[in-house]
Write a protein that holds these residues in place. Sequence first.
Motif, mmCIF file in Angstrom:
data_model
loop_
_atom_site.group_PDB
_atom_site.id
_atom_site.type_symbol
_atom_site.label_atom_id
_atom_site.label_comp_id
_atom_site.label_asym_id
_atom_site.label_seq_id
_atom_site.Cartn_x
_atom_site.Cartn_y
_atom_site.Cartn_z
ATOM 1 N N MET A 461 0.751 -1.278 -0.011
ATOM 2 C CA MET A 461 0.089 0.022 0.051
ATOM 3 C C MET A 461 0.840 1.128 -0.012
ATOM 4 O O MET A 461 0.294 2.427 -0.275
ATOM 5 N N LYS A 462 2.137 1.007 0.517
ATOM 6 C CA LYS A 462 2.820 2.379 0.823
ATOM 7 C C LYS A 462 2.726 3.392 -0.601
ATOM 8 O O LYS A 462 2.443 4.412 -0.236
ATOM 9 N N GLU A 468 -6.289 2.879 -6.455
ATOM 10 C CA GLU A 468 -5.783 1.540 -6.482
ATOM 11 C C GLU A 468 -6.157 0.970 -5.330
ATOM 12 O O GLU A 468 -6.672 -0.324 -5.301
ATOM 13 N N ILE A 469 -6.068 1.548 -4.230
ATOM 14 C CA ILE A 469 -6.323 0.932 -2.833
ATOM 15 C C ILE A 469 -7.855 0.550 -2.946
ATOM 16 O O ILE A 469 -8.265 -0.680 -2.301
ATOM 17 N N SER A 508 -6.704 2.154 6.729
ATOM 18 C CA SER A 508 -5.519 3.126 6.398
ATOM 19 C C SER A 508 -6.211 4.496 5.361
ATOM 20 O O SER A 508 -5.529 5.084 5.021
ATOM 21 N N LEU A 509 -7.242 4.137 5.137
ATOM 22 C CA LEU A 509 -7.892 5.317 4.106
ATOM 23 C C LEU A 509 -8.676 6.586 5.082
ATOM 24 O O LEU A 509 -8.904 6.452 6.158
ATOM 25 N N THR A 515 -16.250 5.582 5.447
ATOM 26 C CA THR A 515 -17.559 5.246 5.661
ATOM 27 C C THR A 515 -18.271 4.877 4.283
ATOM 28 O O THR A 515 -19.258 3.904 4.398
ATOM 29 N N VAL A 516 -17.885 5.428 3.116
ATOM 30 C CA VAL A 516 -18.639 4.834 1.899
ATOM 31 C C VAL A 516 -18.101 3.387 1.902
ATOM 32 O O VAL A 516 -19.060 2.513 1.415
ATOM 33 N N LEU A 517 -16.921 2.908 2.032
ATOM 34 C CA LEU A 517 -16.671 1.627 1.805
ATOM 35 C C LEU A 517 -17.466 0.612 2.839
ATOM 36 O O LEU A 517 -17.709 -0.377 2.426
ATOM 37 N N HIS A 518 -17.419 1.024 4.086
ATOM 38 C CA HIS A 518 -18.201 0.319 5.002
ATOM 39 C C HIS A 518 -19.648 -0.024 4.696
ATOM 40 O O HIS A 518 -20.354 -0.924 5.102
#
Length: 520
Positions: A461-462, A468-469, A508-509, A515-518
């Motif tokens: 992820m670095k 991309e993540i 890490s975001l 919130t969107v991804l959850h």
Amino acid sequence: MCSCLLQKTNICYLSFPDSYSGGLGDTQFSFRLRQSGGQRNTHFGDDGEYNREAPLTLQRESAHYFGYVYFRQVKDSSMKRGYFQKSLVLVSRLPYVNLFQSLLQLIAPEYFDKLEPCLEAVCNEIDQWPPPVPGQTLNLPVMGIVIQVRIPSRVDKPGSSPLKQFNQENLLPAPLVLPSVHELDLFRCFQPVLIHIQMLWELMLLGEPIVVMAPSPTISSEMVLALTSCLTPLKYCCDYRPYFTIHDSEFKEYTTRTQAPPNVVVGVTNPFFIKTLQHWPHLLRLGELKMSGDLPKQVKVKKLTKLKTLDAKPGIYTSYKIFLHKDKTLIKRLLKGIQRKRPSEVQSALLRRHLLELTQSFIIPLEHYIASLMPLQRAITPWKNPPQIRPFRQEDFMKTLEHAGPQLTCVLKGDWLGLYRRFFKSPNFDGWYRQRHKEMTQKLEALHLEAICEANIVAWMKDKSEVEIVDLVLKLREKLIRARCHHLPVKEETLQRVGLYIETIIGSLPEDLQTVLHHH
């Protein structure tokens, strides 16, 4: 006609012998019919699980039903027609011919005497039965008896019969132990055609259209089921109808002369079919078993043109030339066994082992070649899609036969190459290839998930952008859902680790993205 009604009508016609004359007592036979219209098999939640663990030849079918019939016809002057005739039919999606016919032997005589109330009680008992789980031995209580049977599993060694009697001491009365849920008495079925077993195996392997014309539905259905079981452990992927009547809704489809006959083995008893199916390439005409001395009389192979009359003699009417030579040793052993009064189950075991070894000799080179098309494990890297399985090239496969062909495991000589070329055109090759390709694809996906688990996700992820993540999160989620839905061969801990990875990456975001991804 609505499809449900059509189905019922089909079942009714298939449940009575086509050509019976009064007072023939009790008879049992089986049929198989296509599910017409409507929803396909949605009410079996465990289908995927059962089918994944069951041998391919015993999977639950989603597009067909099996019917198991117990028919009684006896003289009875109180009846309008002068005799009592009734059928009790059990309809299932499982090809457990032995279990269901044994069950009917217990229920039907009782039902014909006492009618409905008895049936209701039996149905209540059957409702309590545990589901069939491959590898397990089940105790099935019915009418004061316990039927004990083991459900075969895909991991069983082919050719072994692992049923031992279990928990004998606490089952009183002693259970009725069935040696197999599905196996027929192969030797009894094949008695009149023992010397042609090689030809029949080849015709089945190639998915050829065959008519089995028999004097009764019992003989027709047993012969068709015996033929389809010849290819074990290879799945017979064509259609088969152990007993078929002129009232069947597929009658037109099978009797049309405007196109080649379908890949079906169809069992019939009405001589009318000899006329309507004259354009089919292979017809096996069976009579009642006759003996010559102490040996069963063997039918002859005859030209199709000889098949002119409705009272044609028993025989195999075909112009097919076999690719492999007959196994004379096997035939001698079986015939000697008859003279020595060897028990039928021993003869059947000999026959079954011969057919199993023959099929395995044919299929092992194909298995070796297809395994060589799998990408190497080191080519599977965590952050790239898994590599593709290489295409199956028939010519490449044929080249492998010189060093790794069936001659390594089988003594039979003949034109193996010609047989493979013909096999490639059959639905059985197509079915085998699709199944293997699906299993290999799932294996690749499983290996890919394991590779992801072993990777260092934080290091990856670095230097990656948020896009991309996020893309990786969505891909991993999709993989996780697929692995669970398709029951991929992956350890539970691997799946849990992928779940944790997803949480780590989301953590890490920035918060708005989290919130969107959850919620996604």
